[in-house]
Design an enzyme around this catalytic site. Sequence first.
Site, PDB file in Angstrom:
ATOM      1  N   VAL A  11       0.836  -1.207   0.000  1.00 21.73           N
ATOM      2  CA  VAL A  11       0.000   0.000   0.000  1.00 21.73           C
ATOM      3  C   VAL A  11       0.866   1.250   0.000  1.00 21.73           C
ATOM      4  O   VAL A  11       0.617   2.200  -0.750  1.00 21.73           O
ATOM      5  CB  VAL A  11      -0.965   0.002   1.199  1.00 21.73           C
ATOM      6  CG1 VAL A  11      -1.676   1.346   1.327  1.00 21.73           C
ATOM      7  CG2 VAL A  11      -1.989  -1.113   1.063  1.00 21.73           C
ATOM      8  N   LYS A  35      14.939  -3.214   2.065  1.00 21.43           N
ATOM      9  CA  LYS A  35      13.805  -2.831   1.229  1.00 21.43           C
ATOM     10  C   LYS A  35      14.036  -1.450   0.608  1.00 21.43           C
ATOM     11  O   LYS A  35      13.802  -1.241  -0.596  1.00 21.43           O
ATOM     12  CB  LYS A  35      12.525  -2.822   2.081  1.00 21.43           C
ATOM     13  CG  LYS A  35      11.242  -2.630   1.310  1.00 21.43           C
ATOM     14  CD  LYS A  35      10.066  -2.514   2.265  1.00 21.43           C
ATOM     15  CE  LYS A  35       9.801  -3.793   3.023  1.00 21.43           C
ATOM     16  NZ  LYS A  35       8.588  -3.687   3.875  1.00 21.43           N
ATOM     17  N   GLY A 257      -8.958 -15.032  -1.047  1.00 20.56           N
ATOM     18  CA  GLY A 257      -7.758 -15.052  -0.207  1.00 20.56           C
ATOM     19  C   GLY A 257      -7.147 -13.672  -0.201  1.00 20.56           C
ATOM     20  O   GLY A 257      -7.830 -12.668  -0.355  1.00 20.56           O
ATOM     21  N   CYS A 260      -6.434  -8.855   2.332  1.00 17.25           N
ATOM     22  CA  CYS A 260      -7.511  -7.933   2.728  1.00 17.25           C
ATOM     23  C   CYS A 260      -8.772  -8.634   3.202  1.00 17.25           C
ATOM     24  O   CYS A 260      -9.165  -8.501   4.366  1.00 17.25           O
ATOM     25  CB  CYS A 260      -7.840  -7.000   1.570  1.00 17.25           C
ATOM     26  SG  CYS A 260      -6.504  -5.877   1.142  1.00 17.25           S
ATOM     27  N   LYS A 320      -4.952 -14.625  -6.642  1.00 18.85           N
ATOM     28  CA  LYS A 320      -5.607 -14.104  -7.837  1.00 18.85           C
ATOM     29  C   LYS A 320      -4.510 -13.816  -8.857  1.00 18.85           C
ATOM     30  O   LYS A 320      -3.328 -13.760  -8.503  1.00 18.85           O
ATOM     31  CB  LYS A 320      -6.396 -12.825  -7.514  1.00 18.85           C
ATOM     32  CG  LYS A 320      -5.544 -11.676  -7.025  1.00 18.85           C
ATOM     33  CD  LYS A 320      -6.372 -10.456  -6.661  1.00 18.85           C
ATOM     34  CE  LYS A 320      -6.933  -9.773  -7.878  1.00 18.85           C
ATOM     35  NZ  LYS A 320      -7.560  -8.462  -7.557  1.00 18.85           N
TER      36      LYS A 320
END
Length: 430
Positions: A11, A35, A257, A260, A320
């Site tokens: 996000v 990161k 899945g 969220c 997905k």
Amino acid sequence: MNILVIGTGYVGTTTALVFAELGWNVTGLDTDAQKIQQLEKGVLYFYEPGLEELLKKHLSSGQIRFTTNKEKAIQDHEIIFICVGTPSRPDGSADMRYVKQVAEDIGQTMNGYKLVITKSTVPVGTQEQVTLWIQAAQKGSYPFDVASNPEFLREGKALTDALNPDRVIIGSNSKKAANLLQTLYQSAKCPVVVTTPRTAELIKYASNAFLATKISYMNELARLCDQLGVNIKEVANGIGLDPRIGPSFLHAGIGYGGSCFPKDVSALILAAKQNNIELSILEKVVYVNQTQHLYLLEKARERLKSFANKKIAVLGLAFKPDTDDIREAPALRIIESLLKEQANVYVYDPVAKLPADLHYGSVTASNELEEAVKDADAVFLCTEWPIFRNVDWAKMKSIMNQPNMFDGRNVLDSREMNSNGYFYHGIGYE
């Protein structure tokens, strides 16, 4: 205006890049030095179409930069977005430790007015709690506002959703804060809803819970379709033409899945219980989702009699397509069940990988689809990646031990598969 985004996860990184694309100067802050180093090199550490190109573009333009220096970052920015994780605890509640830490860091470090915006998905009442955390940590008396601005990003479509939102929700009790946020979104061609922080926080949970309800409703209805000899795809098309219902989230499968829906539905149910309210419909939504994969496994078990010592190919790991996110992915439930019954499992996904810490023992990760399918006694199709539609399944049949296809996403054409000599079973009379 200069914007600070704290937390460069999915996000946070998306939020930062989109604000850079909209012309604002953005800094991404994270405590994870590795990161940050990757992002500074233009390397996106997760898969999301279009984002890495945007990252390289705005590193080059200077619109975005990244840092681990939280004190300087907080002091140099008036507008601060909190985008850290709020994972589920075992009881279903949201783990707020990272939000609390950020709030305390802001309070301890701030050197003037700050607008703090919570974009992370958080329980109702978080804006008030963040306000208290900042106040308690302050070393001086500096003014600030805390607002809620929930995200509505679909994994795999995050860039499109962020650049072309269907709505912007602003939760604020401060006119100044609301006006600043509206300025940030001035180019948005969609409704901008200004409401209370609690309302904004609940809108996020309620939205995801409603979409999850549509999915579980269709999945449960698909079981009835199997018994009645009715095609669930045709039912979905027929009811989706009703504008009060709409066509989205009516595709039957083996369950939802990701990061969220499972987390948000559980958190909303828990919040209701804490307020002596029973959300029985959502409790059923969760139950259907947790058992939907078992329905397809039972159909396969009826066909194969036993999974023991059979080679089973699982196509698709991500929950997905267009993402590498396997959190709460139904494919993992399928794999776990197959292993318990001593199957030899081969998996293939064009992007997602099984992390080593999941310890799935005898599972073989295949680099090519053909490798997974060769000599298989059955194939479970668990993610609707477009490439699976374009496979030459007639050719694949010749290398399989038994041509059994269990399509958990209703991706393939049942008549074509049957004409190619497969035993084919989808979800809802396919």
